[in-house]
Design an enzyme around this catalytic site. Structure first.
Site, PDB file in Angstrom:
ATOM      1  N   SER A 152     -41.174  23.756  11.797  1.00  0.00           N
ATOM      2  CA  SER A 152     -40.717  22.614  11.098  1.00  0.00           C
ATOM      3  C   SER A 152     -41.976  21.693  10.836  1.00  0.00           C
ATOM      4  O   SER A 152     -42.863  21.568  11.389  1.00  0.00           O
ATOM      5  CB  SER A 152     -39.750  21.836  11.674  1.00  0.00           C
ATOM      6  OG  SER A 152     -39.501  20.786  10.815  1.00  0.00           O
ATOM      7  N   TYR A 177     -35.439  16.704  18.815  1.00  0.00           N
ATOM      8  CA  TYR A 177     -35.496  18.014  17.952  1.00  0.00           C
ATOM      9  C   TYR A 177     -36.921  18.331  17.733  1.00  0.00           C
ATOM     10  O   TYR A 177     -37.227  19.648  17.881  1.00  0.00           O
ATOM     11  CB  TYR A 177     -34.618  17.671  16.797  1.00  0.00           C
ATOM     12  CG  TYR A 177     -35.198  18.792  15.640  1.00  0.00           C
ATOM     13  CD1 TYR A 177     -34.638  19.824  15.688  1.00  0.00           C
ATOM     14  CD2 TYR A 177     -36.107  18.155  14.470  1.00  0.00           C
ATOM     15  CE1 TYR A 177     -34.797  20.627  14.618  1.00  0.00           C
ATOM     16  CE2 TYR A 177     -36.446  19.200  13.631  1.00  0.00           C
ATOM     17  CZ  TYR A 177     -35.760  20.293  13.452  1.00  0.00           C
ATOM     18  OH  TYR A 177     -36.050  21.275  12.465  1.00  0.00           O
ATOM     19  N   LYS A 181     -39.510  21.886  18.713  1.00  0.00           N
ATOM     20  CA  LYS A 181     -40.262  22.925  17.694  1.00  0.00           C
ATOM     21  C   LYS A 181     -41.835  22.857  18.118  1.00  0.00           C
ATOM     22  O   LYS A 181     -42.313  24.025  18.208  1.00  0.00           O
ATOM     23  CB  LYS A 181     -40.183  22.431  16.316  1.00  0.00           C
ATOM     24  CG  LYS A 181     -38.861  22.559  15.893  1.00  0.00           C
ATOM     25  CD  LYS A 181     -38.240  23.799  15.546  1.00  0.00           C
ATOM     26  CE  LYS A 181     -36.945  24.155  15.285  1.00  0.00           C
ATOM     27  NZ  LYS A 181     -36.288  25.267  15.526  1.00  0.00           N
TER      28      LYS A 181
HETATM   29  C1  UD1 Z   1     -35.290  16.502   9.139  1.00  0.00           C
HETATM   30  C2  UD1 Z   1     -36.745  16.865   9.651  1.00  0.00           C
HETATM   31  C3  UD1 Z   1     -36.798  18.533   9.601  1.00  0.00           C
HETATM   32  C4  UD1 Z   1     -35.467  19.123  10.010  1.00  0.00           C
HETATM   33  C5  UD1 Z   1     -34.509  18.591   9.239  1.00  0.00           C
HETATM   34  C6  UD1 Z   1     -33.299  19.239   9.752  1.00  0.00           C
HETATM   35  C7  UD1 Z   1     -38.523  15.307  10.112  1.00  0.00           C
HETATM   36  C8  UD1 Z   1     -39.488  14.500   9.601  1.00  0.00           C
HETATM   37  N1  UD1 Z   1     -38.078  16.354   9.404  1.00  0.00           N
HETATM   38  O1  UD1 Z   1     -35.845  16.676   7.676  1.00  0.00           O
HETATM   39  O2  UD1 Z   1     -38.301  18.802  10.358  1.00  0.00           O
HETATM   40  O3  UD1 Z   1     -35.798  20.599   9.594  1.00  0.00           O
HETATM   41  O4  UD1 Z   1     -34.400  17.103   9.453  1.00  0.00           O
HETATM   42  O5  UD1 Z   1     -32.142  18.585   9.652  1.00  0.00           O
HETATM   43  O6  UD1 Z   1     -38.062  15.031  11.289  1.00  0.00           O
HETATM   44  N2  UD1 Z   1     -31.853  10.735   2.905  1.00  0.00           N
HETATM   45  C9  UD1 Z   1     -31.175   9.413   2.544  1.00  0.00           C
HETATM   46  N3  UD1 Z   1     -29.834   9.555   2.471  1.00  0.00           N
HETATM   47  C10 UD1 Z   1     -28.999  10.397   3.196  1.00  0.00           C
HETATM   48  C11 UD1 Z   1     -29.846  11.436   3.697  1.00  0.00           C
HETATM   49  C12 UD1 Z   1     -31.174  11.578   3.745  1.00  0.00           C
HETATM   50  O7  UD1 Z   1     -31.738   8.663   1.818  1.00  0.00           O
HETATM   51  O8  UD1 Z   1     -27.926  10.290   3.245  1.00  0.00           O
HETATM   52  C13 UD1 Z   1     -33.156  10.699   2.874  1.00  0.00           C
HETATM   53  C14 UD1 Z   1     -34.020  10.489   4.267  1.00  0.00           C
HETATM   54  O9  UD1 Z   1     -34.266   9.403   4.473  1.00  0.00           O
HETATM   55  C15 UD1 Z   1     -35.334  11.520   3.963  1.00  0.00           C
HETATM   56  C16 UD1 Z   1     -34.841  12.303   2.891  1.00  0.00           C
HETATM   57  O10 UD1 Z   1     -33.742  11.738   2.339  1.00  0.00           O
HETATM   58  O11 UD1 Z   1     -36.262  10.530   3.333  1.00  0.00           O
HETATM   59  C17 UD1 Z   1     -34.618  13.944   3.375  1.00  0.00           C
HETATM   60  O12 UD1 Z   1     -33.770  13.688   4.555  1.00  0.00           O
HETATM   61  P1  UD1 Z   1     -33.198  14.709   5.310  1.00  0.00           P
HETATM   62  O13 UD1 Z   1     -32.475  15.862   4.322  1.00  0.00           O
HETATM   63  O14 UD1 Z   1     -32.225  14.328   6.631  1.00  0.00           O
HETATM   64  O15 UD1 Z   1     -34.460  15.835   5.812  1.00  0.00           O
HETATM   65  P2  UD1 Z   1     -35.704  15.069   6.704  1.00  0.00           P
HETATM   66  O16 UD1 Z   1     -35.299  14.190   7.327  1.00  0.00           O
HETATM   67  O17 UD1 Z   1     -37.040  15.244   5.815  1.00  0.00           O
END
Ligand code: UD1
Length: 365
Positions: A152, A177, A181
């Site tokens: 990841s 997590y 990785k």
């Molecule tokens: C994270 C991990 C990634 C992993 C993935 C698996 C990190 C940096 N990344 O991705 O390696 O494969 O989880 O689940 O640890 N967001 C909102 N509202 C929501 C959900 C998300 O604003 O309800 C935002 C988050 O703050 C983030 C973006 O959307 O900025 C993406 O979030 P998400 O889809 O959870 O993925 P990552 O956190 O980037």
């Protein structure tokens, strides 16, 4: 000589690869796909089949649903080879390696919820690392040498510079997590330096979307942690409003930036990596590749693009930052293009259309 298996299923179709008569299927090279019923795993099963490989799926449905198999069979037009079992169980590997001639493995099976990993670290270390070790032991025992590992972009932590290349320093993991990785990659590098293995770690950015048929997609159990399933469930009326975690980041619109890649592009990257391993035919080979689009999009851009391409308005609100989130990360994918000959080809708009098509076909809860 390829191994041949006889099927008598009535749904033998012209879609089947390597069909020499309606009932005789000469099996193509078999690839063990652990976690093959999961989101990325199931889409990769489709791409592998399309490329002429025969996937053998191992999954315990810990974060997936048996109905995925029906979706796969509907897309492929023939039955998938499936084993239900725990990837920590060396017994299940012995059975699979005995019953099938398997030379290559794609190891997806792992827990992936960042927040949960902080609350239950032992569960994550035991499962994510235990299953990797059990798999490597079995591979050694049965002489299977090619492995593709799901890593990841989380290994880069909060990078000093974007886009990140494979040479960008790995930062201390910000979650258990993420640490599984990083440790996984270290184990594999050590193993490949002294044992006759050929291993690729693919560092995924953020997979989104679904198969264009809408027959398979992302189906999180419970409340989604990830952005796009939360958006699609809000669009479907299952959730009231999507909370955007933080709009005061130092980015153009104040929300975090990620590299969102269509899951079918990601699936095809596995086929490219596998073909590369088969081509180089080198033992003691280890390499890592970024698998993203090379472009970053903000959370707000994702929500707005979803609205635009699907002609709807998903209610959103801004909330506090989510602990552990990095501000911005996207990948430089030149190495994947040069070495693997792979490049993402689908747009964010296409991914968000496909994600909605999938969600919209699901029965309403
Ligand atoms: C994270 C991990 C990634 C992993 C993935 C698996 C990190 C940096 N990344 O991705 O390696 O494969 O989880 O689940 O640890 N967001 C909102 N509202 C929501 C959900 C998300 O604003 O309800 C935002 C988050 O703050 C983030 C973006 O959307 O900025 C993406 O979030 P998400 O889809 O959870 O993925 P990552 O956190 O980037």
């Amino acid at each position: 000589m390829p191994k041949c298996t006889y099927y008598t299923h009535s749904f033998v179709t012209a879609n089947m690869p390597f069909v020499t008569s309606p009932l005789l299927i000469c099996q193509a090279m078999k690839i063990l796909v652990t976690g093959g019923a999961g989101f990325i795993g199931s889409h990769t099963v489709v791409s592998l089949s399309e490329a002429g490989f025969t996937p053998v799926i191992l999954d315990n449905f810990s974060n997936s649903n048996p109905e995925v198999l029906a979706g796969l069979e509907a897309i492929l037009g023939y039955p998938v080879i499936f084993y239900e079992g725990d990837c920590n169980d060396s017994g299940i590997y012995s059975r699979i390696f005995t019953e099938h001639e398997i030379g290559s493995i794609i190891h997806f099976a792992a827990y992936k919820a960042v927040g949960e990993s902080m609350e239950q670290p032992l569960k994550y270390y035991r499962n994510n690392l235990g299953s990797l070790l059990a798999l490597l032991d079995s591979m050694q025992q049965h002489g299977a040498g090619n492995l593709i590992f799901s890593s990841s972009c989380t290994v880069y932590g909060e990078p000093d510079q974007v886009p990140v290349t494979e040479n960008t320093p790995v930062k201390p993991a910000s979650s258990v997590y993420g640490n599984t990785k990083q440790i996984g990659e270290e184990i594999l590098q050590d193993v490949a330096s002294s044992l006759p293995f050929s291993i690729i770690s693919l560092r995924y950015f953020n997979p989104v979307g679904a198969h264009p048929s809408g027959l398979i997609g992302e189906l999180p159990i419970g409340v989604p942690n990830n952005l796009v399933p939360f958006v699609t469930q809000t669009a479907a009326g299952i959730r009231e409003v999507i909370t955007i975690f933080g709009n005061d980041y130092p980015t153009p619109d104040g929300t975090c930036i990620r590299d969102y890649i269509h899951v079918m592009d990601l699936a095809e990257a596995h086929v490219a990596a596998l073909n590369h391993l088969l081509k180089v035919k080198r033992e003691k080979y280890y390499d890592v590749f970024n698998v993203g689009t090379g472009t970053g999009n903000s959370v707000l851009e994702v929500v707005n693009t979803f609205d635009q391409v699907n002609n709807m308005h998903v209610a959103h609100q801004f909330g506090p930052r989510r602990s552990g989130d990095v501000i911005a990360v996207w990948g430089n994918v030149d190495k994947s293009a040069e070495v693997l000959g792979w490049k993402a080809s689908r747009s964010l708009a296409q991914a968000l259309k496909d994600a909605w098509n999938w969600q919209n076909r699901l029965p309403k809860p």
